[in-house]
Each structure stands twice: as C-alpha cells, then as structure tokens.
Design a protein around this motif. Structure first.
Motif, PDB file in Angstrom:
ATOM      1  N   GLU A 273      18.726  36.875  36.815  1.00 49.65           N
ATOM      2  CA  GLU A 273      19.704  37.955  36.599  1.00 49.65           C
ATOM      3  C   GLU A 273      20.969  37.691  37.434  1.00 49.65           C
ATOM      4  O   GLU A 273      20.885  37.463  38.641  1.00 49.65           O
ATOM      5  CB  GLU A 273      19.085  39.299  36.978  1.00 49.65           C
ATOM      6  N   ILE A 274      22.127  37.787  36.766  1.00 51.44           N
ATOM      7  CA  ILE A 274      23.400  37.371  37.410  1.00 51.44           C
ATOM      8  C   ILE A 274      24.341  38.571  37.556  1.00 51.44           C
ATOM      9  O   ILE A 274      24.463  39.406  36.653  1.00 51.44           O
ATOM     10  CB  ILE A 274      24.086  36.263  36.594  1.00 51.44           C
ATOM     11  N   GLU A 275      25.028  38.587  38.665  1.00 49.85           N
ATOM     12  CA  GLU A 275      26.114  39.536  38.915  1.00 49.85           C
ATOM     13  C   GLU A 275      27.382  38.763  39.306  1.00 49.85           C
ATOM     14  O   GLU A 275      27.282  37.701  39.940  1.00 49.85           O
ATOM     15  CB  GLU A 275      25.734  40.517  40.025  1.00 49.85           C
ATOM     16  N   TYR A 276      28.531  39.347  38.935  1.00 47.72           N
ATOM     17  CA  TYR A 276      29.814  38.656  39.150  1.00 47.72           C
ATOM     18  C   TYR A 276      30.632  39.392  40.229  1.00 47.72           C
ATOM     19  O   TYR A 276      30.735  40.627  40.242  1.00 47.72           O
ATOM     20  CB  TYR A 276      30.620  38.589  37.850  1.00 47.72           C
ATOM     21  N   PHE A 277      31.216  38.554  41.091  1.00 45.47           N
ATOM     22  CA  PHE A 277      32.036  39.098  42.189  1.00 45.47           C
ATOM     23  C   PHE A 277      33.261  38.202  42.407  1.00 45.47           C
ATOM     24  O   PHE A 277      33.279  37.026  42.018  1.00 45.47           O
ATOM     25  CB  PHE A 277      31.205  39.157  43.489  1.00 45.47           C
ATOM     26  N   PHE A 278      34.307  38.823  43.037  1.00 48.40           N
ATOM     27  CA  PHE A 278      35.419  38.000  43.522  1.00 48.40           C
ATOM     28  C   PHE A 278      34.936  37.177  44.694  1.00 48.40           C
ATOM     29  O   PHE A 278      34.097  37.621  45.486  1.00 48.40           O
ATOM     30  CB  PHE A 278      36.600  38.878  43.964  1.00 48.40           C
ATOM     31  N   ALA A 279      35.436  35.958  44.799  1.00 45.36           N
ATOM     32  CA  ALA A 279      35.052  35.106  45.925  1.00 45.36           C
ATOM     33  C   ALA A 279      35.476  35.777  47.235  1.00 45.36           C
ATOM     34  O   ALA A 279      36.366  36.634  47.280  1.00 45.36           O
ATOM     35  CB  ALA A 279      35.720  33.746  45.784  1.00 45.36           C
ATOM     36  N   GLU A 280      34.814  35.351  48.313  1.00 47.56           N
ATOM     37  CA  GLU A 280      35.052  36.005  49.594  1.00 47.56           C
ATOM     38  C   GLU A 280      36.500  35.828  50.096  1.00 47.56           C
ATOM     39  O   GLU A 280      37.026  36.681  50.782  1.00 47.56           O
ATOM     40  CB  GLU A 280      34.068  35.440  50.629  1.00 47.56           C
ATOM     41  N   GLN A 281      37.123  34.720  49.771  1.00 48.82           N
ATOM     42  CA  GLN A 281      38.480  34.453  50.271  1.00 48.82           C
ATOM     43  C   GLN A 281      39.575  35.047  49.399  1.00 48.82           C
ATOM     44  O   GLN A 281      40.753  34.773  49.582  1.00 48.82           O
ATOM     45  CB  GLN A 281      38.717  32.948  50.410  1.00 48.82           C
ATOM     46  N   THR A 282      39.235  35.880  48.399  1.00 55.58           N
ATOM     47  CA  THR A 282      40.230  36.463  47.506  1.00 55.58           C
ATOM     48  C   THR A 282      41.194  37.369  48.279  1.00 55.58           C
ATOM     49  O   THR A 282      40.747  38.184  49.108  1.00 55.58           O
ATOM     50  CB  THR A 282      39.541  37.270  46.393  1.00 55.58           C
ATOM     51  N   SER A 283      42.469  37.211  47.999  1.00 49.16           N
ATOM     52  CA  SER A 283      43.501  37.975  48.727  1.00 49.16           C
ATOM     53  C   SER A 283      43.531  39.437  48.277  1.00 49.16           C
ATOM     54  O   SER A 283      43.063  39.785  47.178  1.00 49.16           O
ATOM     55  CB  SER A 283      44.881  37.359  48.525  1.00 49.16           C
ATOM     56  N   ASP A 284      44.132  40.251  49.122  1.00 44.15           N
ATOM     57  CA  ASP A 284      44.238  41.674  48.790  1.00 44.15           C
ATOM     58  C   ASP A 284      45.149  41.910  47.583  1.00 44.15           C
ATOM     59  O   ASP A 284      44.960  42.880  46.852  1.00 44.15           O
ATOM     60  CB  ASP A 284      44.779  42.452  49.994  1.00 44.15           C
ATOM     61  N   LEU A 285      46.155  41.041  47.385  1.00 42.71           N
ATOM     62  CA  LEU A 285      47.041  41.204  46.230  1.00 42.71           C
ATOM     63  C   LEU A 285      46.262  41.090  44.935  1.00 42.71           C
ATOM     64  O   LEU A 285      46.438  41.886  44.005  1.00 42.71           O
ATOM     65  CB  LEU A 285      48.157  40.152  46.283  1.00 42.71           C
ATOM     66  N   ALA A 291      40.428  43.596  38.468  1.00 39.17           N
ATOM     67  CA  ALA A 291      39.057  44.047  38.765  1.00 39.17           C
ATOM     68  C   ALA A 291      38.093  43.316  37.836  1.00 39.17           C
ATOM     69  O   ALA A 291      38.499  42.853  36.757  1.00 39.17           O
ATOM     70  CB  ALA A 291      38.924  45.562  38.599  1.00 39.17           C
ATOM     71  N   ILE A 292      36.815  43.198  38.252  1.00 41.36           N
ATOM     72  CA  ILE A 292      35.813  42.511  37.443  1.00 41.36           C
ATOM     73  C   ILE A 292      34.556  43.382  37.344  1.00 41.36           C
ATOM     74  O   ILE A 292      34.143  44.019  38.323  1.00 41.36           O
ATOM     75  CB  ILE A 292      35.464  41.126  38.032  1.00 41.36           C
ATOM     76  N   GLU A 293      34.054  43.472  36.166  1.00 44.75           N
ATOM     77  CA  GLU A 293      32.807  44.221  35.970  1.00 44.75           C
ATOM     78  C   GLU A 293      31.649  43.310  36.369  1.00 44.75           C
ATOM     79  O   GLU A 293      31.474  42.230  35.794  1.00 44.75           O
ATOM     80  CB  GLU A 293      32.694  44.661  34.520  1.00 44.75           C
ATOM     81  N   SER A 294      30.920  43.731  37.328  1.00 41.84           N
ATOM     82  CA  SER A 294      29.883  42.865  37.924  1.00 41.84           C
ATOM     83  C   SER A 294      28.791  42.483  36.939  1.00 41.84           C
ATOM     84  O   SER A 294      28.223  41.396  37.003  1.00 41.84           O
ATOM     85  CB  SER A 294      29.245  43.553  39.148  1.00 41.84           C
ATOM     86  N   SER A 295      28.481  43.340  35.986  1.00 39.67           N
ATOM     87  CA  SER A 295      27.365  43.052  35.074  1.00 39.67           C
ATOM     88  C   SER A 295      27.781  42.187  33.906  1.00 39.67           C
ATOM     89  O   SER A 295      26.974  41.395  33.391  1.00 39.67           O
ATOM     90  CB  SER A 295      26.768  44.360  34.562  1.00 39.67           C
ATOM     91  N   THR A 296      29.074  42.320  33.467  1.00 44.38           N
ATOM     92  CA  THR A 296      29.487  41.605  32.260  1.00 44.38           C
ATOM     93  C   THR A 296      30.426  40.431  32.551  1.00 44.38           C
ATOM     94  O   THR A 296      30.612  39.565  31.695  1.00 44.38           O
ATOM     95  CB  THR A 296      30.213  42.559  31.304  1.00 44.38           C
ATOM     96  N   GLY A 297      31.045  40.420  33.705  1.00 49.10           N
ATOM     97  CA  GLY A 297      32.013  39.356  34.017  1.00 49.10           C
ATOM     98  C   GLY A 297      33.379  39.552  33.361  1.00 49.10           C
ATOM     99  O   GLY A 297      34.161  38.604  33.259  1.00 49.10           O
ATOM    100  N   THR A 298      33.648  40.787  32.896  1.00 51.58           N
ATOM    101  CA  THR A 298      34.953  41.078  32.267  1.00 51.58           C
ATOM    102  C   THR A 298      35.997  41.389  33.344  1.00 51.58           C
ATOM    103  O   THR A 298      35.769  42.261  34.192  1.00 51.58           O
ATOM    104  CB  THR A 298      34.838  42.267  31.305  1.00 51.58           C
ATOM    105  N   ILE A 299      37.111  40.656  33.278  1.00 45.41           N
ATOM    106  CA  ILE A 299      38.226  40.878  34.226  1.00 45.41           C
ATOM    107  C   ILE A 299      39.262  41.763  33.537  1.00 45.41           C
ATOM    108  O   ILE A 299      39.700  41.472  32.413  1.00 45.41           O
ATOM    109  CB  ILE A 299      38.857  39.540  34.647  1.00 45.41           C
ATOM    110  N   VAL A 300      39.620  42.839  34.206  1.00 49.69           N
ATOM    111  CA  VAL A 300      40.575  43.808  33.638  1.00 49.69           C
ATOM    112  C   VAL A 300      41.747  43.987  34.602  1.00 49.69           C
ATOM    113  O   VAL A 300      41.684  43.627  35.789  1.00 49.69           O
ATOM    114  CB  VAL A 300      39.889  45.165  33.379  1.00 49.69           C
ATOM    115  N   VAL A 301      42.832  44.549  34.012  1.00 54.15           N
ATOM    116  CA  VAL A 301      44.019  44.856  34.825  1.00 54.15           C
ATOM    117  C   VAL A 301      43.753  46.111  35.640  1.00 54.15           C
ATOM    118  O   VAL A 301      43.263  47.117  35.119  1.00 54.15           O
ATOM    119  CB  VAL A 301      45.264  45.060  33.927  1.00 54.15           C
ATOM    120  N   ARG A 302      44.159  46.037  36.893  1.00 57.77           N
ATOM    121  CA  ARG A 302      43.952  47.174  37.782  1.00 57.77           C
ATOM    122  C   ARG A 302      45.275  47.785  38.258  1.00 57.77           C
ATOM    123  O   ARG A 302      45.363  48.987  38.441  1.00 57.77           O
ATOM    124  CB  ARG A 302      43.126  46.719  38.987  1.00 57.77           C
ATOM    125  N   GLY A 303      46.263  46.940  38.481  1.00 52.90           N
ATOM    126  CA  GLY A 303      47.558  47.417  38.984  1.00 52.90           C
ATOM    127  C   GLY A 303      48.697  47.046  38.028  1.00 52.90           C
ATOM    128  O   GLY A 303      48.485  46.642  36.893  1.00 52.90           O
TER     129      GLY A 303
END
Length: 883
Positions: A273-285, A291-303
C-alpha cells in the motif's frame, strides 16, 4: 578573497573589470565580478560614449537603474563609472545563467539617452549546503546489493563552475556513492548498496555526504546520513516516470488538477500500500502553491500562480509503502507556468523637459519614454502611439525606448499647455492597453508685436481748451506673456510747423493717454498728426505704430468779417480754408455756397474758398449777412462739412490809420517812443501819397483820354527839377492795373523812384511813398504799412528782376527751395517777432549788406517773401490795389 586567488586569475578578473566592454545595438556593456568593493571603477564611461568630461556637470548627467537600487554612480570629474554598493549576483539574478543589470544614462542639454548593461559575473562566494543536515535512510536487511537510495541534492547559489560539481561519501564497507545527472543540470547523489546488510551485526550505519563545488578555492558542504537496517519488506515503491512534466496556466484557480503521479510496489498487503508525499527538502513556496492527495498522487493548485514571478517550478514526490520497515520511492516534478496576457503595458517617463520654448525647432527632444510589459512573447511586445493632431511625435530607440520630439510649430498664444496622451498596447490576444498623459508647458517667446485697437485715431479738439487736458487714449495689446506682454507707449519724433510734436502733446507711457501741452488756436493750426509707438519689454523688443489725427475745432473767438457798404462787385470779403487728412483725390477740396441771407450778393470760389461780392453793395442790403458754405472732398464716398460765415456791412470808409494803430500796438509791443516814430512815419507817408495823387489827378485832367483811371508820363518838369530832388512821373499799363512810376534824383545820389498802381475798382483815393532812410526804419514802416492796409495787396520790389517762392502749405513758415529762406506771411498771417529776427539775421544763401525788400504777390492768398537783393536798392515801387 582576492588574496587567495592565484595571480593569473586576479589578472583575468581585472582584465574583465577594465577592458571587457562592447557596444551592441547602441548599448554599452561592461562585465564585472560580484562583490566588488565600494569605489571600484567599472570603466571610463565618458570616454567609451564619446562624451566630454568637462561638460558632464553642465549637461546634468544622471544614472537610473531598473533594478530599483542604485549600485553604481558616475564620477563627473573623471567620467568613470564606479561601484557604490555591494553587488550580490545570487540576490539579483538567482540561478539564471546570465545576470545583466541594465542602466540608463540620461544627459540634458541636449537630451540624450544611453543604455548601459553591466554583466555581473559569478564568484565562488557561496558553499554548497543541504536543506537537511541529518537524513535517516531505512533499508531492509534483505535488500539485494545494487539497490539505490536517492539522497538530497546540495544547493549552491553560485552558477557555472562555482556550483556543485561532485559528491563524496565517507569510507564504509556496505555503501558507495554515485551521482546521477538530471537533464536540467542537477546532480542527484544516490546511495548504492554494495554488500548485504546484516541487522544483527550493525543495525545503524553513520555516513557523511560531502558536496564540493568547482570554484577556486573549493567550497563544500556536508550532511549526515544515518542508515537504519530494517527487517524484511524488501520492495520499495517504484514510479512509472523518474520525472513528470506538465504545463499549467498562470490563471489556474486553486483546486485545479495539474498532474497525476503513480508508483507501484511488488509487495503484497500493507507492504504494497502506497502513500504520496512531498519530499522532505521541498521549499515552502512549493508547498504554498501546490498540494498532493496522498492516496491518489494527484497534484492540484493550492495558491495563485504567476508566470512573471516564477515561470518554472521543480520539486520531488516521495511514494512510501506501509510495510515494516517502510520503503519509499522518489520522482521529480517539473511544472511550467504558461503566460497569459494579464498585465497591462506600463509607460515610464524617464525624463521630461518642461516648459518648452514656443520657438523650439522641429525635432527638439521633449521627453524620454520607455515601455514595459512583464508578460512574455507577444504578450510583452508593446507599441506606443500618440494622440492625433498633436505637434509631437515618438521616435523609437532601443529596447522599447522612445523619444518624444516636436513635429510642428508651437504657439503659446494658441495653446499654452499640451496634454499629450500616449497610448500603449501589447500584441496579446486580446490586446491590453494603457494610457499616460504628459503635460507639456510652453514658455513664452517675444514673437508678437503690440497691436493697436485701431490703425488710426481721429481726435477732435476745440480750440482754446485748457492745457493738460486728455485728448484721447490709445490702446495696444500683446498676446505674449510676462515681460513680453508689457506695453509702453511713446510718441515718435516729428515736426508740426517746424516744431517737435512733443512740444504739443504728451503721452503717458503706461496707459497710452495723450495730453495736450498747451491750448490750440484754430486760426493758426487746424490739423496735425501724431505717430504713437507701442513697444513691449521683450528681448529683443517688438513694436508697432498708429497714427493719431488731431483736428482743431473752431470756436467763435473772432469777430465777424466786416465789409464796407461801398464795396464793389468782386470785393474779397474773406477766405475759407479747409484741411483734409486724406491724400490724393480724397484730399481735393471744393467749396459751395449752400445758403445765404442774400444769394445775389456773394459768391464762393469753387477751389480757393474766397468769398467775394457778386455785385455792388446797396443801401437796401441787410447790415448782417449769414453764409452757409459746404465743403466737399473728391473721395468715394464723398465726405463733406459746413461752415457758417457772418458778415457785417459797415457804413462809411474804413480808416486804415485806426486799424494800423490798433494792430501795430498789439504784436510789436514797442515802447512809447517807437510808437511815436511809427505814427510820424505813417503821417509823412500819407502826406507824400496825397501829394502824389494830387499831381496825378491834375495831369490826368489835362491830358488823359481815359475815363476811368489815367497815368501821365512826364520826362521833364520844371516844378520838380532841383539839384537834390527830381520827381518824374511815368504812365505804365499792366493788364487791368494802371500804375505810374515816380522817379526822383539820379541813381548815384541814391534818390528813390516810386511806382503807384491803381485798379479801376480801387476804393482808396490816396497812396503812400516811403523812403527807407535806414534798415530799422524801413522794417518798421513796412510793419506800419502792412497794418494800415489789411485788405490790400502791395509789392515792394527792386528794379532788378525778382523770383517769387510759392508757399505750398498753409502754415506760418516753410523753406523756399530756391532762395533757402523761410517764407513768411503765408495766407496773410501776421508777422511775429521771430519773423523779424529771421529778416535781421539773413540767410546763408545771400551775400552783401544791401537793404531788405518785402514782396507780396498781388494774387490774394499768395505768400509774402523776404529776400536780400544782390545789388543795393536803387528804386522802390509801391503798388496798392483795393479789394
């Protein structure tokens, strides 16, 4: 820093610092390293641009930067471009491969614009660094050798050779380090398992990862790697792509799906079972924008995305399973922000000259203008346009720079201020526009002379008015401004009856009011002209002139004309004189008797205005006669005026002696003794005239065959022959005039001859003989005779032939063009003391000391002429003619 560099590199930097510049498309470029000390010289910009150093201060050279912060200045004394602030390339340009700082050099008088680009070269002033100083990597003990575990990349703000070049790992028995070159140029370190792990022997491995750049000297940064050996779960998630790329519009709203990443895990159950996250070194910008949905891996616009701020975003995504221990996989994400035309073009006025002289030549630079649009591609291409019907135009320069120049004649009097509207539009679809209003003030130039409200003025002034009275006010306006519009008035010098016009009138220089200096006499002066000048205070000053015609109006200040009832037909009663200020045919004047108490008694000469009797006056005629005389010119249309003449008929003969005494006493103002001499002289002349007439009458009775008037010639007479005085009478005829010539003595003894002329209509029965014993007596006798015979015309002349000088103007004095003497007594005006002084002083045109002779033409209205003959007077003729 410079001390640590090798000598050849220091020489290379200074070579770039002083010599490396080029001029491309009208732009000057310098290359300098970052972090130069304040005061360091970039180059001699005056020499490179061909400017004169001594004129930099006068021409007001100034430097502007689009960066907002001033890093440079110009030494006006040397013309050098120097560093004034610390330059950090990484702060200014970030990771851009080329860092250019554009400068604008503006010079006034005349206005010029030079574009200068400063290329900031990178120096190795930053060490590589890791965002995470300590990284924990969990690896199952059953993982086969060759397994790769991506590590965090080091960051180095420097670019080129000064960025991260390689990685090093501390020596150990189980791991080695490899570097994977990403297509975007990044170097990603990976930890590779060389030997199987044995959790029981060593559950934790402590490693140090070192990043090294390519600068000189070399800089480095480290990160601690802690490897924890886990049990079982031997398959890590694997992404379908190592790098995912996508494009998104900058107008994408929050929640918009951008990308879908997918990883698979060969394990089963929770280990798969896999979950998706931003890498640890990802910048605050990145975290604020996406944003990324952890269960599906979909990246969406946040700002809110903005192409102009960041056009490309890169970050990593980690996929983790739920096994024990957890295994993870990694992939890279690249998102390009697509530009849309969402920024209006901006108009920037770099320099503006205002006010502008209204006489500026076509092509004069008024302002320097630039256009800017942060959009890219066609969305950032800007075109400037001016409002129509404007006396200006835009000349394109380099890199969206324009100069606003004059394109026509400027006139402050029509437009003191121009609102120049500049429109900017980009090439997007749809195109965006913006406008800017530039106010251009015009300064005045003295290009308009004062203008009088009228080209000429007519003034009617009653005679005998008190001095100092305002005659009229002239007014002139000047459409210029300031000193150029201040008008002062003056009277141009001219002559009125040989006297400066300034002695007649005075003008107020501030308001143009004209005042009289003294009262006027219609009988002496009827009209004169004044040339008024209006001058402004400009430099040079401009002026214009206007003519003021002053007409003197007659007042009833003279007694009516008197005429004896014994006057015959043709008797000259008076003369009417009119003056017309026009010229040519418009000034030709004619006279006509419009009304009369008795139209059968008087007539008016059409051209001379002389009023004469048509018939002899009878006792039945009224004693008071009134004539209305109409005066017309020959212009188109005809202008006319009328004058009323009152005539009183007197009974009895007019006594010349009484008039003589009355007239002679006023102008001469002699003492009592002189008056006595004049009376005695007049009496002697009267007696001599009576004797002469008696002799002529006796001779006429004896020998005359004429019934009206006769003259006898006698060559020898015993009654008059004696050694001292020999009187001879000779009859002569000159047309209708009969006269006798009385000769006495011989020429050598200076005996005098007298000529008496009598008209058939003469109303006088006496004549006068004069012997001028001295010059003074002669002049006084002439005055007495002139006063005694006011209505007569008489002539004193020498026997030599005389020439007569005409009087061309009805004034008291004119200059005779033949004898160079002033002509006096024009139209019967009385002699003045000034005339007498002229007679006594003589004239440069005549020589000798002979006596003066006075000639007055018989024709009424002709002038009296004083002249000095070339030879002594040997005979004197006296001619009298009644009216």
């Amino acid at each position: 820093m410079w001390n640590r560099l090798p000598t050849w590199q220091v020489f290379l930097w200074w070579h770039h610092f002083f010599l490396l510049w080029t001029t491309i498309d009208g732009q000057t470029r310098y290359s300098i390293p970052e972090e130069l000390k304040q005061g360091s010289v970039v180059g001699n910009i005056a020499k490179d641009l061909g400017l004169v150093v001594s004129e930099l201060h006068r021409r007001k050279l100034r430097l502007t930067s689009e960066a907002g912060k001033q890093y440079f200045s110009v030494d006006l004394g040397k013309g050098e471009l120097v560093v004034t602030d610390r330059i950090d390339r990484e702060e200014m340009c970030g990771q851009k491969p080329s860092c250019l700082l554009p400068l604008e050099l503006v010079i006034d008088n005349p206005l010029q614009l030079h574009r200068v680009e400063i290329e900031i070269q990178d120096t190795n002033d930053n060490s590589p660094s890791f965002l995470t100083k300590e990284k924990v990597v969990k690896i199952a003990e059953l993982v086969n050798p060759g397994a790769r575990f991506p590590l965090e990349s080091a960051q180095d703000p420097d670019v080129g050779v000064n960025s991260v070049r390689s990685y090093m790992l501390t020596k150990n028995d189980n791991f080695k380090l490899t570097v994977k070159n990403h297509k975007d140029g990044r170097k990603i370190p990976e930890l590779v398992l060389e030997k199987p792990l044995d959790r029981e022997k060593m559950p934790v491995h402590n490693l140090i990862l070192t990043a090294v750049d390519g600068g000189d000297p070399v800089r480095s940064g480290t990160s601690e790697i802690t490897v924890i050996v886990l049990d079982i779960n031997d398959n890590a998630p694997q992404f379908e792509k190592q790098v995912y790329e996508t494009n998104v519009s900058e107008k994408a709203t929050p929640g918009t799906e951008i990308l879908h990443v997918k990883a698979t895990d060969a394990d089963e159950g929770v280990n798969g079972e896999i979950e998706y996250f931003f890498a640890e070194q990802t910048s605050d910008l990145i975290l604020s924008l996406f944003a990324i949905e952890s269960s599906t891996g979909t990246i969406v616009v946040r700002g809110n995305l903005d192409h102009e701020t960041n056009s490309l975003h890169r970050f990593d995504i980690t996929a983790k399973d739920k096994g024990n221990p957890q295994m993870d996989g990694h992939c890279g994400i690249e998102i390009k922000i697509l530009d849309i035309n969402d920024n209006n073009p901006e108009i920037i006025v770099t320099s503006l000259t205002s006010p502008v002289p209204e006489d500026s030549a076509v092509g004069t630079v008024i302002a320097l203008i630039s256009a800017k649009d942060p959009d890219s591609g066609d969305n950032g291409k800007v075109l400037l346009n001016l409002s129509p019907k404007s006396p200006f135009k835009l000349n394109p320069s380099v890199s969206n720079h324009y100069s606003l120049v004059t394109n026509g004649r400027l006139d402050r009097e029509k437009n003191a201020q121009y609102r120049v509207k500049i429109s900017a539009s980009d090439s997007g679809n749809p195109a965006l526009t913006s406008e800017k209003i530039i106010l251009v003030e015009l300064s005045d130039v003295n290009d308009n002379p004062p203008i009088f409200s009228k080209p000429s003025y007519l003034i009617y002034v009653k005679e005998n008015h008190p001095p100092g009275k305002i005659l009229c006010s002239v007014s002139a306006t000047d459409p210029d401004a300031g000193e150029n519009a201040k008008v002062s008035y003056s009277i141009l010098d001219s002559k009125v009856q040989d006297v400066s016009v300034s002695s007649y009138v005075y003008i107020n220089s501030d308001n143009g009011s004209i005042y009289s200096m003294h009262s006027f006499d219609y009988e002496k002066l009827k009209v004169f002209q004044i040339q008024v000048q209006a001058k402004d205070q400009g430099s040079p000053s401009l002026s214009s002139n206007a003519t003021v015609h002053v007409f003197i109006l007659d007042q009833n200040d003279n007694a009516p004309a008197r005429m004896p009832r014994s006057a015959k037909a043709g008797h000259l009663v008076t003369k009417v004189t009119a003056v017309d200020a026009d010229s040519g045919h418009n000034a030709w004047i004619s006279y006509r008797l419009a009304e009369a108490t008795d139209a059968s008694l008087f007539t008016v000469n059409l051209y001379t205005g002389e009023v004469r009797t048509k018939r002899a006056v009878s006792e039945q005629d009224d004693s008071s006669q009134r004539l209305l005389i109409e005066i017309k010119d020959d212009g188109e249309p005809i202008q006319s005026s009328t004058v009323t003449v009152s005539i009183i008929l007197e009974d009895g003969l007019h006594e010349p002696i009484l008039d003589l005494r009355h007239k002679a006493a006023e102008p001469s103002k002699k003492t009592g003794r002189i008056t006595l001499y004049l009376i005695l002289s007049l009496a002697s002349v009267s007696v001599l005239s009576l004797v002469t007439f008696l002799i002529l009458a006796v001779k006429c009775i004896r020998n005359s065959r004429s019934s009206s008037t006769c003259c006898m010639r006698r060559t020898d007479s015993d009654d008059y022959k004696n050694p001292n005085r020999n009187l001879q009478i000779q009859l002569n005829t000159d047309g209708p005039i009969k006269y006798v010539e009385v000769l006495g003595g011989d020429m050598l003894s200076q005996s005098q001859s007298f000529r008496s002329c009598m008209s058939p209509m003469s109303e006088y029965s006496d004549f006068t003989l004069i012997k001028p014993s001295s010059t003074t007596d002669f002049k006084e006798v002439i005055s007495v005779l002139d006063a005694s015979l006011p209505d007569s015309t008489w002539t004193f002349e020498s026997q030599q032939q005389q020439h007569h000088c005409p009087c061309f103007y009805p004034g008291p004095e004119r200059q005779c063009p033949r004898c160079y003497l002033p002509l006096l007594r024009c139209h019967g005006l009385p002699l003045s003391s000034e005339d007498a002084s002229l007679r006594e002083s003589g004239s440069p045109g005549y020589q000798g000391d002979g006596p003066w002779t006075l000639t007055r033409a018989i024709t009424p209205g002709s002038p009296t002429d004083w002249r000095r003959p070339q030879t002594p007077l040997s005979s004197l003729s006296i001619c009298t003619q009644g009216r």
